[in-house]
Design an enzyme around this catalytic site. Structure first.
Site, short mmCIF file in Angstrom:
data_model
loop_
_atom_site.label_atom_id
_atom_site.label_comp_id
_atom_site.label_asym_id
_atom_site.label_seq_id
_atom_site.Cartn_x
_atom_site.Cartn_y
_atom_site.Cartn_z
N HIS A 27 0.84 -1.19 0.00
CA HIS A 27 0.00 0.00 0.00
C HIS A 27 0.88 1.25 0.00
O HIS A 27 2.09 1.17 0.16
CB HIS A 27 -0.95 0.02 1.21
CG HIS A 27 -0.26 0.06 2.53
ND1 HIS A 27 0.09 -1.07 3.23
CD2 HIS A 27 0.15 1.11 3.29
CE1 HIS A 27 0.68 -0.74 4.35
NE2 HIS A 27 0.74 0.59 4.43
N ALA A 28 0.24 2.37 -0.20
CA ALA A 28 0.86 3.69 -0.06
C ALA A 28 -0.06 4.52 0.81
O ALA A 28 -1.21 4.15 1.05
CB ALA A 28 1.04 4.35 -1.43
#
Length: 133
Positions: free
Chosen positions: A50-51
């Site tokens: 994820h970011a």
């Protein structure tokens, strides 16, 4: 590795052992709002994927080792995390994954914000779309 920022923490200690002090706004780039650590991960298990839109994180492998994969949407960089005196800054809009955990790995993460699910981008294609706008 222009978007990858490493931090060196000063090792203090004597014949009794070592100590590393991490202080908000002193040797970190942000005030710390949350601390968590990852441990007990199998070597074949990968984490992250994820970011964040806003959140900054500073990761330190305080025991063992793992591999951090960082991706700014254009460049992918792998960093082996294996020192309690080295930290890596994970800035907003950097996709990150953790792989190859040693059995004794403890990955400490200092975060600039409290947990907020709406800050996550968990779909890689959506990340690429947002980062390349």
């Amino acid at each position: 590795m222009t978007f990858v920022k490493m931090f060196d923490f000063r090792r203090l200690g004597d014949d009794r052992g070592s100590l590393v002090a991490i202080e908000a706004n002193n040797n970190t780039p942000f005030p710390i709002q949350r601390v968590y650590y990852i441990y007990g991960s199998e070597s074949n298990v990968a984490r992250g994927f994820h970011a964040h839109k806003v959140l900054q994180q500073l990761a330190v492998c305080v025991a063992g080792k793992c591999t951090m994969l960082l991706n700014d949407g254009n460049t992918k960089v792998e960093v082996v995390m294996n020192s309690p005196t080295k930290g890596i800054l994970i800035e907003p809009m950097v996709w990150h994954e953790m792989h190859n955990f040693s059995p004794d790995c403890v990955l400490l993460v200092l975060a600039s914000e409290h947990y907020d699910e709406s800050d996550y981008i968990r779909d890689y294609e959506e990340f690429l779309k947002q980062v390349n706008q």
